[in-house]
Motif scaffolding. Sequence first.
Motif, PDB file in Angstrom:
ATOM      1  N   LEU A  92       0.828  -1.198   0.000  1.00 28.02           N
ATOM      2  CA  LEU A  92       0.000   0.000   0.000  1.00 28.02           C
ATOM      3  C   LEU A  92       0.862   1.247   0.000  1.00 28.02           C
ATOM      4  O   LEU A  92       1.846   1.330   0.736  1.00 28.02           O
ATOM      5  CB  LEU A  92      -0.911   0.011   1.231  1.00 28.02           C
ATOM      6  N   CYS A  93       0.468   2.202  -0.815  1.00 25.55           N
ATOM      7  CA  CYS A  93       1.148   3.483  -0.883  1.00 25.55           C
ATOM      8  C   CYS A  93       0.094   4.581  -0.828  1.00 25.55           C
ATOM      9  O   CYS A  93      -0.759   4.674  -1.715  1.00 25.55           O
ATOM     10  CB  CYS A  93       1.952   3.589  -2.174  1.00 25.55           C
ATOM     11  N   ILE A  94       0.125   5.372   0.214  1.00 24.10           N
ATOM     12  CA  ILE A  94      -0.825   6.469   0.352  1.00 24.10           C
ATOM     13  C   ILE A  94      -0.298   7.684  -0.389  1.00 24.10           C
ATOM     14  O   ILE A  94       0.873   8.049  -0.258  1.00 24.10           O
ATOM     15  CB  ILE A  94      -1.077   6.798   1.831  1.00 24.10           C
ATOM     16  N   VAL A  95      -1.175   8.280  -1.175  1.00 26.49           N
ATOM     17  CA  VAL A  95      -0.848   9.517  -1.874  1.00 26.49           C
ATOM     18  C   VAL A  95      -1.887  10.558  -1.481  1.00 26.49           C
ATOM     19  O   VAL A  95      -3.060  10.241  -1.327  1.00 26.49           O
ATOM     20  CB  VAL A  95      -0.803   9.344  -3.409  1.00 26.49           C
ATOM     21  N   SER A  96      -1.423  11.776  -1.295  1.00 21.38           N
ATOM     22  CA  SER A  96      -2.354  12.808  -0.869  1.00 21.38           C
ATOM     23  C   SER A  96      -1.791  14.183  -1.161  1.00 21.38           C
ATOM     24  O   SER A  96      -0.578  14.372  -1.221  1.00 21.38           O
ATOM     25  CB  SER A  96      -2.619  12.689   0.631  1.00 21.38           C
ATOM     26  N   SER A  97      -2.686  15.104  -1.324  1.00 19.68           N
ATOM     27  CA  SER A  97      -2.265  16.496  -1.493  1.00 19.68           C
ATOM     28  C   SER A  97      -2.078  17.157  -0.131  1.00 19.68           C
ATOM     29  O   SER A  97      -1.607  18.276  -0.047  1.00 19.68           O
ATOM     30  CB  SER A  97      -3.283  17.266  -2.329  1.00 19.68           C
ATOM     31  N   THR A  98      -2.399  16.446   0.927  1.00 18.00           N
ATOM     32  CA  THR A  98      -2.262  16.996   2.268  1.00 18.00           C
ATOM     33  C   THR A  98      -0.810  17.003   2.724  1.00 18.00           C
ATOM     34  O   THR A  98      -0.015  16.169   2.307  1.00 18.00           O
ATOM     35  CB  THR A  98      -3.093  16.205   3.295  1.00 18.00           C
ATOM     36  N   VAL A  99      -0.495  17.920   3.560  1.00 20.14           N
ATOM     37  CA  VAL A  99       0.801  17.937   4.221  1.00 20.14           C
ATOM     38  C   VAL A  99       0.578  17.913   5.732  1.00 20.14           C
ATOM     39  O   VAL A  99       1.438  18.258   6.505  1.00 20.14           O
ATOM     40  CB  VAL A  99       1.651  19.167   3.820  1.00 20.14           C
ATOM     41  N   SER A 100      -0.600  17.483   6.117  1.00 27.08           N
ATOM     42  CA  SER A 100      -0.976  17.422   7.520  1.00 27.08           C
ATOM     43  C   SER A 100      -0.115  16.405   8.264  1.00 27.08           C
ATOM     44  O   SER A 100      -0.034  15.242   7.877  1.00 27.08           O
ATOM     45  CB  SER A 100      -2.457  17.026   7.632  1.00 27.08           C
ATOM     46  N   ASP A 101       0.525  16.858   9.334  1.00 26.55           N
ATOM     47  CA  ASP A 101       1.326  15.957  10.156  1.00 26.55           C
ATOM     48  C   ASP A 101       0.467  14.834  10.728  1.00 26.55           C
ATOM     49  O   ASP A 101       0.919  13.701  10.851  1.00 26.55           O
ATOM     50  CB  ASP A 101       1.998  16.722  11.304  1.00 26.55           C
ATOM     51  N   ILE A 104      -0.068  12.183   7.980  1.00 28.42           N
ATOM     52  CA  ILE A 104       1.175  11.459   7.740  1.00 28.42           C
ATOM     53  C   ILE A 104       1.433  10.495   8.894  1.00 28.42           C
ATOM     54  O   ILE A 104       1.787   9.335   8.686  1.00 28.42           O
ATOM     55  CB  ILE A 104       2.351  12.438   7.533  1.00 28.42           C
ATOM     56  N   HIS A 105       1.227  10.948  10.127  1.00 28.01           N
ATOM     57  CA  HIS A 105       1.382  10.088  11.305  1.00 28.01           C
ATOM     58  C   HIS A 105       0.411   8.922  11.239  1.00 28.01           C
ATOM     59  O   HIS A 105       0.781   7.769  11.468  1.00 28.01           O
ATOM     60  CB  HIS A 105       1.150  10.899  12.586  1.00 28.01           C
ATOM     61  N   LYS A 106      -0.839   9.208  10.928  1.00 27.56           N
ATOM     62  CA  LYS A 106      -1.859   8.154  10.857  1.00 27.56           C
ATOM     63  C   LYS A 106      -1.487   7.124   9.793  1.00 27.56           C
ATOM     64  O   LYS A 106      -1.618   5.925  10.013  1.00 27.56           O
ATOM     65  CB  LYS A 106      -3.230   8.763  10.560  1.00 27.56           C
ATOM     66  N   ALA A 107      -1.015   7.584   8.658  1.00 27.03           N
ATOM     67  CA  ALA A 107      -0.635   6.676   7.577  1.00 27.03           C
ATOM     68  C   ALA A 107       0.539   5.794   7.986  1.00 27.03           C
ATOM     69  O   ALA A 107       0.500   4.573   7.822  1.00 27.03           O
ATOM     70  CB  ALA A 107      -0.284   7.470   6.323  1.00 27.03           C
ATOM     71  N   LYS A 108       1.574   6.408   8.503  1.00 26.68           N
ATOM     72  CA  LYS A 108       2.808   5.683   8.791  1.00 26.68           C
ATOM     73  C   LYS A 108       2.752   4.886  10.091  1.00 26.68           C
ATOM     74  O   LYS A 108       3.225   3.750  10.140  1.00 26.68           O
ATOM     75  CB  LYS A 108       3.986   6.651   8.822  1.00 26.68           C
ATOM     76  N   ILE A 109       2.210   5.484  11.136  1.00 26.13           N
ATOM     77  CA  ILE A 109       2.251   4.849  12.448  1.00 26.13           C
ATOM     78  C   ILE A 109       0.998   4.008  12.711  1.00 26.13           C
ATOM     79  O   ILE A 109       1.085   2.807  12.942  1.00 26.13           O
ATOM     80  CB  ILE A 109       2.429   5.896  13.568  1.00 26.13           C
ATOM     81  N   GLU A 110      -0.164   4.635  12.664  1.00 30.28           N
ATOM     82  CA  GLU A 110      -1.391   3.916  13.001  1.00 30.28           C
ATOM     83  C   GLU A 110      -1.742   2.838  11.997  1.00 30.28           C
ATOM     84  O   GLU A 110      -2.172   1.750  12.360  1.00 30.28           O
ATOM     85  CB  GLU A 110      -2.564   4.896  13.132  1.00 30.28           C
ATOM     86  N   LYS A 111      -1.581   3.130  10.713  1.00 25.60           N
ATOM     87  CA  LYS A 111      -1.964   2.160   9.682  1.00 25.60           C
ATOM     88  C   LYS A 111      -0.790   1.300   9.220  1.00 25.60           C
ATOM     89  O   LYS A 111      -0.969   0.361   8.462  1.00 25.60           O
ATOM     90  CB  LYS A 111      -2.584   2.871   8.468  1.00 25.60           C
ATOM     91  N   GLY A 112       0.420   1.648   9.648  1.00 24.40           N
ATOM     92  CA  GLY A 112       1.590   0.854   9.284  1.00 24.40           C
ATOM     93  C   GLY A 112       1.937   0.903   7.807  1.00 24.40           C
ATOM     94  O   GLY A 112       2.427  -0.064   7.244  1.00 24.40           O
ATOM     95  N   ILE A 113       1.694   2.048   7.183  1.00 32.78           N
ATOM     96  CA  ILE A 113       1.979   2.211   5.760  1.00 32.78           C
ATOM     97  C   ILE A 113       3.234   3.072   5.617  1.00 32.78           C
ATOM     98  O   ILE A 113       3.184   4.282   5.787  1.00 32.78           O
ATOM     99  CB  ILE A 113       0.796   2.897   5.020  1.00 32.78           C
ATOM    100  N   PRO A 114       4.372   2.460   5.328  1.00 31.10           N
ATOM    101  CA  PRO A 114       5.608   3.244   5.225  1.00 31.10           C
ATOM    102  C   PRO A 114       5.730   4.031   3.924  1.00 31.10           C
ATOM    103  O   PRO A 114       6.544   4.936   3.824  1.00 31.10           O
ATOM    104  CB  PRO A 114       6.699   2.183   5.315  1.00 31.10           C
ATOM    105  N   LEU A 115       4.939   3.667   2.918  1.00 34.47           N
ATOM    106  CA  LEU A 115       5.020   4.337   1.623  1.00 34.47           C
ATOM    107  C   LEU A 115       3.996   5.455   1.556  1.00 34.47           C
ATOM    108  O   LEU A 115       2.786   5.212   1.595  1.00 34.47           O
ATOM    109  CB  LEU A 115       4.782   3.335   0.487  1.00 34.47           C
ATOM    110  N   PHE A 116       4.485   6.670   1.462  1.00 30.54           N
ATOM    111  CA  PHE A 116       3.623   7.846   1.451  1.00 30.54           C
ATOM    112  C   PHE A 116       4.225   8.860   0.494  1.00 30.54           C
ATOM    113  O   PHE A 116       5.423   9.099   0.514  1.00 30.54           O
ATOM    114  CB  PHE A 116       3.546   8.453   2.857  1.00 30.54           C
ATOM    115  N   SER A 117       3.368   9.450  -0.339  1.00 32.98           N
ATOM    116  CA  SER A 117       3.851  10.492  -1.234  1.00 32.98           C
ATOM    117  C   SER A 117       2.832  11.606  -1.318  1.00 32.98           C
ATOM    118  O   SER A 117       1.627  11.355  -1.358  1.00 32.98           O
ATOM    119  CB  SER A 117       4.094   9.938  -2.640  1.00 32.98           C
TER     120      SER A 117
END
Length: 133
Positions: A92-101, A104-117
């Motif tokens: 899984l790779c989350i992509v978003s126009s957001t720059v909300s910390d 990003i925290h929810k994606a990487k830490i809570e959901k365990g998704i290291p791929l974010f752009s």
Amino acid sequence: MKTTYNKVMVVDDNKLDIYFTTKLILKNSLAENVLEFTSAEGAYDYLRDNQTEKSELPGIIFIDIYMPNLDGFEFIDKIRELGENITENCRLCIVSSTVSDYDIHKAKIEKGIPLFSSKPITSEFIERLANLQ
């Protein structure tokens, strides 16, 4: 040039973002085939219907966070319920126009998704994904 994946999936309610992401994926030989969905529901239905067919599963799923009805985080929760064939074969790779910390925290830490752009995705990001394989 040999592709990294047979299939990748792009899920975004913005058709222009899908178009550019698909072009980058193909140009950089990340995949031979791109499955495009403008709704998380459609993408979920595809994964549910093909979960036992490994050859039909995407190696990477690019998912936008903000979408109507079923957002990216809800989509992640739903596909994880489908079982290990999905979780073991689809990165899984989350992509978003957001720059909300927070996001990003929810994606990487809570959901365990290291791929974010952040959008728009760049060729450099696609190249990094290809090198992870």
